[in-house]
Design a protein around this motif. Structure first.
Motif, PDB file in Angstrom:
ATOM      1  N   MET A 284       0.829  -1.195   0.000  1.00  0.00           N
ATOM      2  CA  MET A 284       0.000   0.000   0.000  1.00  0.00           C
ATOM      3  C   MET A 284       0.866   1.248   0.000  1.00  0.00           C
ATOM      4  O   MET A 284       1.862   1.322   0.723  1.00  0.00           O
ATOM      5  CB  MET A 284      -0.917   0.009   1.240  1.00  0.00           C
ATOM      6  CG  MET A 284      -2.039   1.019   1.177  1.00  0.00           C
ATOM      7  SD  MET A 284      -3.053   0.961   2.684  1.00  0.00           S
ATOM      8  CE  MET A 284      -2.036   1.937   3.781  1.00  0.00           C
ATOM      9  N   GLN A 285       0.492   2.215  -0.838  1.00  0.00           N
ATOM     10  CA  GLN A 285       1.085   3.545  -0.840  1.00  0.00           C
ATOM     11  C   GLN A 285      -0.006   4.549  -0.491  1.00  0.00           C
ATOM     12  O   GLN A 285      -1.067   4.570  -1.119  1.00  0.00           O
ATOM     13  CB  GLN A 285       1.681   3.881  -2.215  1.00  0.00           C
ATOM     14  CG  GLN A 285       2.962   3.129  -2.527  1.00  0.00           C
ATOM     15  CD  GLN A 285       4.111   3.575  -1.633  1.00  0.00           C
ATOM     16  OE1 GLN A 285       4.343   4.770  -1.441  1.00  0.00           O
ATOM     17  NE2 GLN A 285       4.835   2.606  -1.080  1.00  0.00           N
ATOM     18  N   GLY A 286       0.271   5.377   0.523  1.00  0.00           N
ATOM     19  CA  GLY A 286      -0.766   6.258   1.032  1.00  0.00           C
ATOM     20  C   GLY A 286      -1.349   7.193  -0.003  1.00  0.00           C
ATOM     21  O   GLY A 286      -2.553   7.486   0.013  1.00  0.00           O
ATOM     22  N   ASN A 287      -0.533   7.657  -0.960  1.00  0.00           N
ATOM     23  CA  ASN A 287      -1.032   8.645  -1.916  1.00  0.00           C
ATOM     24  C   ASN A 287      -1.890   8.048  -3.016  1.00  0.00           C
ATOM     25  O   ASN A 287      -2.627   8.757  -3.696  1.00  0.00           O
ATOM     26  CB  ASN A 287       0.137   9.422  -2.525  1.00  0.00           C
ATOM     27  CG  ASN A 287       1.071   8.518  -3.323  1.00  0.00           C
ATOM     28  OD1 ASN A 287       1.295   7.374  -2.946  1.00  0.00           O
ATOM     29  ND2 ASN A 287       1.626   9.045  -4.401  1.00  0.00           N
TER      30      ASN A 287
ATOM     31  N   ASP B 113      -3.420   4.546  -2.593  1.00  0.00           N
ATOM     32  CA  ASP B 113      -4.216   3.398  -2.156  1.00  0.00           C
ATOM     33  C   ASP B 113      -5.125   3.688  -0.966  1.00  0.00           C
ATOM     34  O   ASP B 113      -5.704   2.761  -0.395  1.00  0.00           O
ATOM     35  CB  ASP B 113      -3.289   2.229  -1.811  1.00  0.00           C
ATOM     36  CG  ASP B 113      -2.516   1.739  -3.027  1.00  0.00           C
ATOM     37  OD1 ASP B 113      -3.109   1.711  -4.125  1.00  0.00           O
ATOM     38  OD2 ASP B 113      -1.330   1.410  -2.886  1.00  0.00           O
ATOM     39  N   ILE B 114      -5.227   4.939  -0.570  1.00  0.00           N
ATOM     40  CA  ILE B 114      -6.157   5.324   0.488  1.00  0.00           C
ATOM     41  C   ILE B 114      -7.228   6.211  -0.122  1.00  0.00           C
ATOM     42  O   ILE B 114      -6.932   7.257  -0.708  1.00  0.00           O
ATOM     43  CB  ILE B 114      -5.438   6.048   1.649  1.00  0.00           C
ATOM     44  CG1 ILE B 114      -4.403   5.123   2.298  1.00  0.00           C
ATOM     45  CG2 ILE B 114      -6.446   6.524   2.685  1.00  0.00           C
ATOM     46  CD1 ILE B 114      -3.593   5.779   3.394  1.00  0.00           C
ATOM     47  N   ILE B 115      -8.479   5.767  -0.013  1.00  0.00           N
ATOM     48  CA  ILE B 115      -9.619   6.489  -0.580  1.00  0.00           C
ATOM     49  C   ILE B 115     -10.481   6.981   0.570  1.00  0.00           C
ATOM     50  O   ILE B 115     -10.905   6.181   1.420  1.00  0.00           O
ATOM     51  CB  ILE B 115     -10.454   5.596  -1.513  1.00  0.00           C
ATOM     52  CG1 ILE B 115      -9.567   5.026  -2.628  1.00  0.00           C
ATOM     53  CG2 ILE B 115     -11.638   6.348  -2.080  1.00  0.00           C
ATOM     54  CD1 ILE B 115      -9.105   3.619  -2.400  1.00  0.00           C
ATOM     55  N   VAL B 116     -10.731   8.274   0.620  1.00  0.00           N
ATOM     56  CA  VAL B 116     -11.510   8.872   1.708  1.00  0.00           C
ATOM     57  C   VAL B 116     -12.838   9.384   1.160  1.00  0.00           C
ATOM     58  O   VAL B 116     -12.880  10.085   0.143  1.00  0.00           O
ATOM     59  CB  VAL B 116     -10.731  10.025   2.376  1.00  0.00           C
ATOM     60  CG1 VAL B 116     -11.574  10.663   3.477  1.00  0.00           C
ATOM     61  CG2 VAL B 116      -9.412   9.512   2.946  1.00  0.00           C
ATOM     62  N   VAL B 117     -13.909   9.027   1.846  1.00  0.00           N
ATOM     63  CA  VAL B 117     -15.240   9.505   1.500  1.00  0.00           C
ATOM     64  C   VAL B 117     -15.726  10.370   2.658  1.00  0.00           C
ATOM     65  O   VAL B 117     -16.091   9.857   3.720  1.00  0.00           O
ATOM     66  CB  VAL B 117     -16.221   8.331   1.265  1.00  0.00           C
ATOM     67  CG1 VAL B 117     -17.578   8.860   0.798  1.00  0.00           C
ATOM     68  CG2 VAL B 117     -15.653   7.341   0.270  1.00  0.00           C
ATOM     69  N   PRO B 118     -15.727  11.683   2.518  1.00  0.00           N
ATOM     70  CA  PRO B 118     -16.044  12.555   3.656  1.00  0.00           C
ATOM     71  C   PRO B 118     -17.545  12.762   3.854  1.00  0.00           C
ATOM     72  O   PRO B 118     -18.343  12.570   2.934  1.00  0.00           O
ATOM     73  CB  PRO B 118     -15.374  13.876   3.265  1.00  0.00           C
ATOM     74  CG  PRO B 118     -15.439  13.879   1.763  1.00  0.00           C
ATOM     75  CD  PRO B 118     -15.292  12.444   1.329  1.00  0.00           C
ATOM     76  N   GLY B 119     -17.902  13.145   5.088  1.00  0.00           N
ATOM     77  CA  GLY B 119     -19.254  13.603   5.394  1.00  0.00           C
ATOM     78  C   GLY B 119     -20.342  12.567   5.239  1.00  0.00           C
ATOM     79  O   GLY B 119     -21.407  12.851   4.693  1.00  0.00           O
ATOM     80  N   VAL B 120     -20.090  11.344   5.739  1.00  0.00           N
ATOM     81  CA  VAL B 120     -21.056  10.254   5.604  1.00  0.00           C
ATOM     82  C   VAL B 120     -21.576   9.869   6.988  1.00  0.00           C
ATOM     83  O   VAL B 120     -20.841   9.935   7.982  1.00  0.00           O
ATOM     84  CB  VAL B 120     -20.406   9.027   4.926  1.00  0.00           C
ATOM     85  CG1 VAL B 120     -21.442   7.945   4.661  1.00  0.00           C
ATOM     86  CG2 VAL B 120     -19.725   9.438   3.624  1.00  0.00           C
TER      87      VAL B 120
ATOM     88  N   TYR C  13      -8.700   1.339   2.628  1.00  0.00           N
ATOM     89  CA  TYR C  13      -7.261   1.098   2.546  1.00  0.00           C
ATOM     90  C   TYR C  13      -7.043  -0.101   1.626  1.00  0.00           C
ATOM     91  O   TYR C  13      -7.353  -1.241   1.996  1.00  0.00           O
ATOM     92  CB  TYR C  13      -6.676   0.810   3.926  1.00  0.00           C
ATOM     93  CG  TYR C  13      -6.892   1.915   4.942  1.00  0.00           C
ATOM     94  CD1 TYR C  13      -5.937   2.921   5.115  1.00  0.00           C
ATOM     95  CD2 TYR C  13      -8.033   1.947   5.731  1.00  0.00           C
ATOM     96  CE1 TYR C  13      -6.122   3.930   6.042  1.00  0.00           C
ATOM     97  CE2 TYR C  13      -8.234   2.956   6.673  1.00  0.00           C
ATOM     98  CZ  TYR C  13      -7.275   3.947   6.812  1.00  0.00           C
ATOM     99  OH  TYR C  13      -7.463   4.947   7.738  1.00  0.00           O
ATOM    100  N   ASP C  14      -6.547   0.150   0.431  1.00  0.00           N
ATOM    101  CA  ASP C  14      -6.349  -0.929  -0.534  1.00  0.00           C
ATOM    102  C   ASP C  14      -4.954  -1.512  -0.353  1.00  0.00           C
ATOM    103  O   ASP C  14      -3.958  -0.989  -0.859  1.00  0.00           O
ATOM    104  CB  ASP C  14      -6.540  -0.412  -1.950  1.00  0.00           C
ATOM    105  CG  ASP C  14      -6.540  -1.532  -2.985  1.00  0.00           C
ATOM    106  OD1 ASP C  14      -6.182  -2.669  -2.614  1.00  0.00           O
ATOM    107  OD2 ASP C  14      -6.888  -1.271  -4.152  1.00  0.00           O
TER     108      ASP C  14
END
Length: 514
Positions: A432-435, A437-444, A472-473
């Motif tokens: 995993m690379q943070g830039n 492989d990390i997907i953020v879905v805000p305000g849920v 987190y992929d």
């Protein structure tokens, strides 16, 4: 095909299907010290009982030191002559699997399959739950001296019934539902009940209150574990109007038995150890800590002592019915038992939804104990083409849509054991690379009991119980899969060389990727 756990020559699937109540469940475990421990040393239900069990088998998000261990029954309760207390029955995934007649890796599939075999409950006329009847109208009635409701910590707002299954009926449609809630003892015949937003029985209560009416309910304690597991499903898997007792019927291949309550127009679980009958009063509210002033409620599944609620609905108790020598069942709030109760239905719900949308992609789901079975899921995916790089993330999105309270999803490959946190962290570290492989879905929408989900923590959040959700992929890109192949060892059975060691993954067939 359901996996079968073998213990000697005993088929535990057949034994599990014979379970009809809590006493049958205890009988299945009673001779196995890994799963059941009994003590006749006197214990105080006020903080001492939970303080002891945190060392025996609480696990979960309980402050360390703690561990997973056997369920424990205390038969000598300070101040109470005729009631014993059982804690931790479901505080181990392997034990839950045994009680449902399967293995730890397959138990979520067995629960998911119960929907296809769902059986509606039936009403009977005679019930063990009504062998002894205590009417609240009696001058000496006091639920505080009748039942030993424990406190988890010295700072709890009140004594709590932590494993009380509410049964209520929609006053407009006649549909019944069951849910588990935080129930605080407030007086001789009064309880307060905390309803998290969106709970179905709270919607029934609101309908009745809008009409100026009380809502009759029963609180059922000491039950067949299948009933508790089935009751913890949530929408959209069990939409409004779906009676979760059908799931327990599917698990046991036999309908749950109900009986008419003695003092209210509602049903109770016929083979419960204890039933509290009463009504949720319209327009009446109390502070959860009105008698203690602690400012705290009780430790909930995220591991924190949340604030005492300032205004909760009140249940006026009309009767308590019990079996002879009843067993009061409880849990340690943030322990592993909550992971089983909430997490296994979460896993089953996600598996059903993802299997329907992306057949064959997801091999396993674990609702991790660090999230109390609600906030964190580890999903194991099978990639067979480059397209599955995207399908894996789609599966995570489906999981977030299926279970509203889920906050974080970790994706791993089939060579990673979802139940082994070290293995999962290894995948996150090396795949995993943070830039990217990390997907953020805000305000849920999330859950109000997570203290980070509030505007005071993040001013961009509009209200308590709203959160950012994260995927987190930690899967290897399909085109690079050869570079991420793990070192392979010879497949050798170690038991002949180490006969005194325990290898449960060899004994029950729960190897990684199965």
């Amino acid at each position: 095909m359901t996996a079968v756990d073998k213990c000697g020559d005993l088929d535990l699937t057949a034994q599990a299907r014979a379970i009809r109540d809590l006493r049958d469940a205890i009988a299945l475990l009673a001779n196995d010290s890994r799963d059941y421990l009994e003590s006749d040393l006197e214990i105080d239900p006020d903080a001492q009982l939970a303080g002891v069990y945190r060392h025996i088998g609480a696990g979960g998000t309980v402050a360390r030191p703690t561990r997973r261990g056997p369920a424990m029954r205390f038969t000598s309760i300070k101040g109470y002559d005729d009631v014993s207390v059982l804690v931790g029955l479901l505080a181990d995934r392997r034990r839950v699997a045994r009680l449902l007649g399967t293995t730890p890796a397959h138990v979520n599939r067995v629960i998911a399959d119960a929907f296809d075999d769902a059986l509606a409950p039936v009403v009977v006329h005679d019930a063990p739950a009504q062998e002894v009847v205590h009417l609240a109208s009696a001058p000496d009635f006091d639920i505080r001296t009748l039942l030993p409701a424990p406190t988890n910590t010295p700072h709890d707002a009140a004594p709590y019934f932590c494993m009380g299954l509410l049964l209520g009926t929609d006053p407009e449609t006649g549909h019944s539902d069951v849910t588990i809630h935080r129930i605080a003892v407030q007086g001789r015949d009064e309880l307060s009940i905390f309803f998290a937003p969106g709970r179905h029985i709270d919607a029934f209560r609101q309908k009745a209150e809008n009409a100026g009416q009380a809502l009759p309910i029963t609180i059922n304690m000491g039950l067949d574990p299948a009933i508790f597991i089935g009751a913890c499903f949530e929408a959209p898997t069990t939409p409004f109007g779906y009676d979760e007792l059908q799931v327990a019927g599917g698990l046991r291949r036999e309908p749950v038995e109900l009986v008419r309550a003695k003092t209210v127009q509602e049903h109770a679980i016929a083979r419960a150890e204890i039933v509290i009958e009463g009504e949720l009063l319209p327009g009446i509210r109390v502070a959860e800590d009105q008698n203690s002033g602690t400012g705290h409620a009780m430790p909930e599944f995220p591991g924190y002592n949340g604030p005492a609620h300032p205004s909760l609905p009140v249940m006026k108790v009309t009767a308590v019915t019990t079996r002879r020598h009843p067993i009061l069942e409880t849990l340690v709030g943030p322990g592993e038992e909550h992971t089983s109760l909430a997490g296994l239905p979460t896993e089953a719900s996600i598996l059903r939804a993802v299997d329907s949308a992306l057949p064959g992609l997801v091999a396993q789901v674990y609702a991790h104990t660090a999230g109390g079975g609600k906030f964190l899921a580890v999903m194991q995916v099978r990639k067979t083409s480059a397209l599955d790089d995207g399908n894996a993330r789609q599966a995570a999105i489906i999981a977030l849509a299926t279970y509203r309270e889920l906050k974080n999803v970790i994706l791993v490959d089939t060579d990673v054991d979802v139940f082994d946190s070290d293995d999962v962290l290894w995948a996150m570290t090396t795949r995993m690379q943070g830039n990217t492989d990390i997907i953020v879905v805000p305000g849920v929408a999330g859950h109000v009991l997570d203290p980070s989900q509030q505007p005071a923590y993040d001013p961009s959040l509009p209200a308590k119980g709203v959160t950012s959700k994260t995927i987190y992929d930690a899967t290897a890109p399909f085109h690079m899969r050869a570079e991420f192949a793990r070192a392979q060892f010879a497949d050798v059975d170690p038991r002949p060389w180490a006969p005194n060691l325990n290898f449960p993954y060899l004994e029950d067939g729960d190897g990684v990727g199965e």
